[in-house]
Design a protein around this motif. Structure first.
Motif, PDB file in Angstrom:
ATOM      1  N   GLY A 251       7.910 -14.181   0.704  1.00 37.93           N
ATOM      2  CA  GLY A 251       7.070 -13.807  -0.427  1.00 37.93           C
ATOM      3  C   GLY A 251       6.942 -12.309  -0.621  1.00 37.93           C
ATOM      4  O   GLY A 251       6.132 -11.850  -1.431  1.00 37.93           O
ATOM      5  N   VAL A 252       7.733 -11.525   0.108  1.00 40.41           N
ATOM      6  CA  VAL A 252       7.643 -10.062   0.048  1.00 40.41           C
ATOM      7  C   VAL A 252       8.498  -9.514  -1.094  1.00 40.41           C
ATOM      8  O   VAL A 252       9.646  -9.915  -1.278  1.00 40.41           O
ATOM      9  CB  VAL A 252       8.100  -9.433   1.378  1.00 40.41           C
ATOM     10  N   LYS A 253       7.918  -8.580  -1.859  1.00 38.93           N
ATOM     11  CA  LYS A 253       8.643  -7.823  -2.872  1.00 38.93           C
ATOM     12  C   LYS A 253       8.477  -6.336  -2.549  1.00 38.93           C
ATOM     13  O   LYS A 253       7.374  -5.889  -2.258  1.00 38.93           O
ATOM     14  CB  LYS A 253       8.083  -8.088  -4.279  1.00 38.93           C
ATOM     15  N   THR A 254       9.571  -5.600  -2.599  1.00 32.46           N
ATOM     16  CA  THR A 254       9.485  -4.161  -2.356  1.00 32.46           C
ATOM     17  C   THR A 254       9.269  -3.420  -3.673  1.00 32.46           C
ATOM     18  O   THR A 254       9.492  -3.971  -4.757  1.00 32.46           O
ATOM     19  CB  THR A 254      10.763  -3.630  -1.685  1.00 32.46           C
ATOM     20  N   LEU A 255       8.825  -2.173  -3.560  1.00 33.67           N
ATOM     21  CA  LEU A 255       8.598  -1.327  -4.730  1.00 33.67           C
ATOM     22  C   LEU A 255       9.584  -0.175  -4.733  1.00 33.67           C
ATOM     23  O   LEU A 255       9.827   0.446  -3.691  1.00 33.67           O
ATOM     24  CB  LEU A 255       7.165  -0.771  -4.709  1.00 33.67           C
ATOM     25  N   LYS A 256      10.128   0.147  -5.905  1.00 35.29           N
ATOM     26  CA  LYS A 256      11.057   1.271  -6.004  1.00 35.29           C
ATOM     27  C   LYS A 256      10.326   2.598  -6.070  1.00 35.29           C
ATOM     28  O   LYS A 256      10.760   3.600  -5.496  1.00 35.29           O
ATOM     29  CB  LYS A 256      11.941   1.114  -7.250  1.00 35.29           C
ATOM     30  N   GLU A 257       9.197   2.631  -6.770  1.00 31.20           N
ATOM     31  CA  GLU A 257       8.483   3.874  -7.017  1.00 31.20           C
ATOM     32  C   GLU A 257       7.395   4.102  -5.977  1.00 31.20           C
ATOM     33  O   GLU A 257       6.836   3.151  -5.414  1.00 31.20           O
ATOM     34  CB  GLU A 257       7.860   3.857  -8.418  1.00 31.20           C
ATOM     35  N   VAL A 258       7.068   5.378  -5.771  1.00 34.21           N
ATOM     36  CA  VAL A 258       5.978   5.740  -4.860  1.00 34.21           C
ATOM     37  C   VAL A 258       4.650   5.472  -5.559  1.00 34.21           C
ATOM     38  O   VAL A 258       4.416   6.000  -6.656  1.00 34.21           O
ATOM     39  CB  VAL A 258       6.070   7.226  -4.458  1.00 34.21           C
ATOM     40  N   PRO A 259       3.769   4.664  -4.976  1.00 30.98           N
ATOM     41  CA  PRO A 259       2.485   4.380  -5.614  1.00 30.98           C
ATOM     42  C   PRO A 259       1.668   5.659  -5.814  1.00 30.98           C
ATOM     43  O   PRO A 259       1.656   6.548  -4.952  1.00 30.98           O
ATOM     44  CB  PRO A 259       1.795   3.435  -4.625  1.00 30.98           C
ATOM     45  N   ALA A 260       0.967   5.732  -6.922  1.00 33.34           N
ATOM     46  CA  ALA A 260       0.238   6.946  -7.292  1.00 33.34           C
ATOM     47  C   ALA A 260      -0.907   7.263  -6.335  1.00 33.34           C
ATOM     48  O   ALA A 260      -1.295   8.426  -6.184  1.00 33.34           O
ATOM     49  CB  ALA A 260      -0.296   6.811  -8.711  1.00 33.34           C
ATOM     50  N   ASP A 261      -1.467   6.245  -5.680  1.00 38.14           N
ATOM     51  CA  ASP A 261      -2.641   6.483  -4.826  1.00 38.14           C
ATOM     52  C   ASP A 261      -2.270   6.707  -3.364  1.00 38.14           C
ATOM     53  O   ASP A 261      -3.116   6.573  -2.472  1.00 38.14           O
ATOM     54  CB  ASP A 261      -3.628   5.321  -4.935  1.00 38.14           C
ATOM     55  N   THR A 262      -1.011   7.059  -3.078  1.00 45.30           N
ATOM     56  CA  THR A 262      -0.594   7.344  -1.706  1.00 45.30           C
ATOM     57  C   THR A 262      -0.313   8.834  -1.564  1.00 45.30           C
ATOM     58  O   THR A 262       0.411   9.408  -2.376  1.00 45.30           O
ATOM     59  CB  THR A 262       0.656   6.542  -1.312  1.00 45.30           C
ATOM     60  N   ALA A 263      -0.897   9.445  -0.525  1.00 44.51           N
ATOM     61  CA  ALA A 263      -0.738  10.887  -0.319  1.00 44.51           C
ATOM     62  C   ALA A 263       0.201  11.223   0.826  1.00 44.51           C
ATOM     63  O   ALA A 263       0.756  12.314   0.875  1.00 44.51           O
ATOM     64  CB  ALA A 263      -2.112  11.527  -0.055  1.00 44.51           C
ATOM     65  N   LEU A 264       0.369  10.298   1.771  1.00 47.03           N
ATOM     66  CA  LEU A 264       1.241  10.526   2.917  1.00 47.03           C
ATOM     67  C   LEU A 264       2.520   9.707   2.775  1.00 47.03           C
ATOM     68  O   LEU A 264       2.484   8.580   2.261  1.00 47.03           O
ATOM     69  CB  LEU A 264       0.536  10.138   4.218  1.00 47.03           C
ATOM     70  N   PRO A 265       3.651  10.219   3.270  1.00 46.45           N
ATOM     71  CA  PRO A 265       4.890   9.425   3.245  1.00 46.45           C
ATOM     72  C   PRO A 265       4.742   8.069   3.915  1.00 46.45           C
ATOM     73  O   PRO A 265       5.235   7.056   3.411  1.00 46.45           O
ATOM     74  CB  PRO A 265       5.889  10.316   4.001  1.00 46.45           C
ATOM     75  N   SER A 266       4.045   8.041   5.061  1.00 41.69           N
ATOM     76  CA  SER A 266       3.896   6.781   5.799  1.00 41.69           C
ATOM     77  C   SER A 266       3.125   5.751   4.988  1.00 41.69           C
ATOM     78  O   SER A 266       3.461   4.558   4.989  1.00 41.69           O
ATOM     79  CB  SER A 266       3.188   7.035   7.132  1.00 41.69           C
ATOM     80  N   HIS A 267       2.084   6.184   4.300  1.00 44.24           N
ATOM     81  CA  HIS A 267       1.296   5.268   3.465  1.00 44.24           C
ATOM     82  C   HIS A 267       2.177   4.697   2.360  1.00 44.24           C
ATOM     83  O   HIS A 267       2.210   3.479   2.131  1.00 44.24           O
ATOM     84  CB  HIS A 267       0.093   6.024   2.891  1.00 44.24           C
ATOM     85  N   ALA A 268       2.918   5.573   1.680  1.00 38.14           N
ATOM     86  CA  ALA A 268       3.787   5.133   0.592  1.00 38.14           C
ATOM     87  C   ALA A 268       4.852   4.158   1.078  1.00 38.14           C
ATOM     88  O   ALA A 268       5.126   3.131   0.436  1.00 38.14           O
ATOM     89  CB  ALA A 268       4.442   6.343  -0.070  1.00 38.14           C
ATOM     90  N   LEU A 269       5.454   4.448   2.215  1.00 45.43           N
ATOM     91  CA  LEU A 269       6.523   3.599   2.733  1.00 45.43           C
ATOM     92  C   LEU A 269       6.003   2.219   3.140  1.00 45.43           C
ATOM     93  O   LEU A 269       6.665   1.204   2.912  1.00 45.43           O
ATOM     94  CB  LEU A 269       7.212   4.281   3.915  1.00 45.43           C
ATOM     95  N   LEU A 270       4.823   2.185   3.746  1.00 47.07           N
ATOM     96  CA  LEU A 270       4.260   0.898   4.154  1.00 47.07           C
ATOM     97  C   LEU A 270       3.907   0.041   2.936  1.00 47.07           C
ATOM     98  O   LEU A 270       4.075  -1.187   2.959  1.00 47.07           O
ATOM     99  CB  LEU A 270       3.027   1.114   5.036  1.00 47.07           C
ATOM    100  N   VAL A 271       3.431   0.684   1.873  1.00 37.93           N
ATOM    101  CA  VAL A 271       3.133  -0.065   0.650  1.00 37.93           C
ATOM    102  C   VAL A 271       4.422  -0.504  -0.023  1.00 37.93           C
ATOM    103  O   VAL A 271       4.581  -1.672  -0.413  1.00 37.93           O
ATOM    104  CB  VAL A 271       2.274   0.788  -0.311  1.00 37.93           C
ATOM    105  N   ARG A 272       5.376   0.407  -0.183  1.00 35.87           N
ATOM    106  CA  ARG A 272       6.628   0.080  -0.869  1.00 35.87           C
ATOM    107  C   ARG A 272       7.402  -1.026  -0.147  1.00 35.87           C
ATOM    108  O   ARG A 272       8.050  -1.854  -0.779  1.00 35.87           O
ATOM    109  CB  ARG A 272       7.503   1.332  -0.980  1.00 35.87           C
ATOM    110  N   GLY A 273       7.337  -1.027   1.193  1.00 37.32           N
ATOM    111  CA  GLY A 273       8.076  -2.026   1.960  1.00 37.32           C
ATOM    112  C   GLY A 273       7.360  -3.352   2.108  1.00 37.32           C
ATOM    113  O   GLY A 273       7.885  -4.262   2.766  1.00 37.32           O
ATOM    114  N   GLY A 274       6.173  -3.488   1.508  1.00 37.31           N
ATOM    115  CA  GLY A 274       5.444  -4.751   1.600  1.00 37.31           C
ATOM    116  C   GLY A 274       4.759  -4.956   2.934  1.00 37.31           C
ATOM    117  O   GLY A 274       4.344  -6.082   3.253  1.00 37.31           O
ATOM    118  N   PHE A 275       4.627  -3.902   3.709  1.00 37.12           N
ATOM    119  CA  PHE A 275       3.947  -4.015   5.005  1.00 37.12           C
ATOM    120  C   PHE A 275       2.440  -4.183   4.816  1.00 37.12           C
ATOM    121  O   PHE A 275       1.802  -4.935   5.543  1.00 37.12           O
ATOM    122  CB  PHE A 275       4.222  -2.770   5.856  1.00 37.12           C
ATOM    123  N   ILE A 276       1.873  -3.442   3.853  1.00 40.59           N
ATOM    124  CA  ILE A 276       0.444  -3.524   3.580  1.00 40.59           C
ATOM    125  C   ILE A 276       0.217  -3.562   2.067  1.00 40.59           C
ATOM    126  O   ILE A 276       1.040  -3.082   1.290  1.00 40.59           O
ATOM    127  CB  ILE A 276      -0.339  -2.337   4.190  1.00 40.59           C
TER     128      ILE A 276
END
Length: 420
Positions: A7-32
């Motif tokens: 049920g995981v979908k990844t994101l191509k774009e960096v979410p606007a509410d992420t300030a750190l690379p790690s936060h963005a990557l975890l969101v984009r990869g469907g980790f959180i």
């Protein structure tokens, strides 16, 4: 695990509410995925990383005869009045009342509850020493949650508590836990540093923090070859000054992921934790407490270990060790080979992820780099006809085509130094 079942979908774009690379990557990869400010749902990849790190923590604690328990997250605020910390934590405590008007809070830490739990179990000096720990969700009503799991309201934490006869024995327990933490963080294969620290609202007169080193770490650390401290406890000192060992101080940035405290009788006296010594005299138990942010550590690892394409997981806590990219899922023979390799690796104890989606190879390659599992296997019809598969190591990007007949042995050699 197969991607089609997650049920995981990844994101191509960096979410606007992420300030750190790690936060963005975890969101984009469907980790959180954020549920609301400071509160996250952990997806299947994140859960696996959490469990792997929790197991490392358990293994090292259990080696030193620490014993796991589990305490309630909901705590009566009366215990916090008894310890005189209710006003210290203030609005960080999420308070509530039940239908009878009794006030509770969601636990940000458990010194009060553990003291209540063992209070009637300690009578004699023969009952000491011991150390208990738990791994559990915590809640702190942060004013401004930010940076994903770095400063979340709800998070997973390991907290341990030692109980000893006297100061000398308690400081031995403190040193033992320091060595446990060194062992835990060494297993991540990520640079870290232990530093002298302020005890904050936990209290006590001796404490050290453990930091994973990262360019965007919140804290500045000052260190020499034999000394290290968080700059917040020595604000008038700067890099280039002389440290206590007369060496020139250097600087780096770190993310605090663990903290150990010698508490003495700060809580045990207020919570009335006493025992009878060998002469029959009443004495106060000495305590220590030791925390590791489980979810915070995982994001800190990502903050240290990533590149422009995605995460680079260390093997110790990688959700999966092998990522199979099935490039031609419509070709039955290629699909059968991918499933055979997947099942063979799983039987050998290698955590393996199979991307069986009906997507273009380029999409699968980008997602594989984003997820960052250590070894990728590219399996397409063209190579299968030539009896080849392609291996790609995530940390280096090195590519190697190997015969299908020897692929399993080659893959196993990437993870084991001895035959399996």
């Amino acid at each position: 695990m197969k991607w089609s079942k997650t049920g995981v979908k990844t994101l191509k774009e960096v979410p606007a509410d992420t300030a750190l690379p790690s936060h963005a990557l975890l969101v984009r990869g469907g980790f959180i995925k954020k549920l609301t400010s400071g509160i996250f749902t952990y997806g299947p990849f994140m859960v696996r990383a959490i469990h792997k790190f929790e197991n490392i923590v358990r293994e090292e604690l259990n080696k030193k005869n620490c014993v796991e328990i589990l305490m309630p997250m909901v705590q009566p605020t009366e215990l916090w009045r008894q310890s005189e910390r209710l006003h210290i934590y203030g609005d960080l405590l999420q308070k509530m009342k039940n239908r009878t008007g009794q006030e509770f809070c969601l636990g940000p830490t458990h010194e009060e509850v553990i003291s209540n739990y063992i209070k009637n179990n300690i009578n004699s000096y023969r009952d000491l020493p011991f150390c208990l720990y738990q791994i559990q969700n915590k809640f702190r009503d942060e004013i401004r949650p930010r940076f994903g799991l770095m400063r979340a309201r709800e998070f997973i934490m390991k907290d341990a508590y030692s109980f000893d006869l006297n100061e000398e024995q308690a400081k031995e327990s403190y040193k033992k836990m320091e060595s446990v933490y060194q062992a835990i963080f060494s297993r991540l294969d990520i640079p870290f540093r232990a530093v002298k620290a302020d005890s904050g609202e936990i209290g006590g007169d001796l404490s050290e923090e453990f930091h994973i080193l990262a360019e965007h770490g919140e804290d500045e650390l000052l260190f020499t070859d034999s000394f290290a401290a968080n700059k917040e406890i020595c604000p008038d000192v700067k890099p280039g000054d002389k440290g206590p060992d007369n060496q020139v101080l250097r600087s780096c940035r770190g993310i605090e992921v663990g903290h150990i405290f010698y508490l003495g009788d700060k809580y045990s006296k207020k919570m009335k934790l006493h025992y009878l010594d060998q002469q029959g005299n009443k004495q106060t138990v000495k305590m220590g407490c030791y925390g590791i942010g489980i979810t915070r550590t995982i994001q800190a690892v990502v903050e240290h270990s990533h590149d422009k394409n995605g995460i680079i997981w260390p093997k110790a806590i990688a959700p999966f060790l092998v990522h199979i990219c099935l490039l031609d899922p419509e070709d039955q023979k290629t699909r059968d080979l991918a499933n055979h390799l997947y099942q063979s690796l799983c039987k050998k104890g290698i955590d393996t992820f199979l991307d069986d989606r009906d997507e273009k190879p380029g999409v699968k390659f980008k997602d594989a780099d984003l997820l960052g599992f250590p070894l990728r296997i590219n399996l397409g019809t063209r190579d299968r006809i030539k009896n080849l598969v392609e291996l790609v190591t995530r940390p280096t990007g090195k590519r190697e085509k190997v015969p299908i007949a020897s692929a399993l042995e080659k893959i196993l050699s990437f993870f084991y130094t001895k035959p399996v």
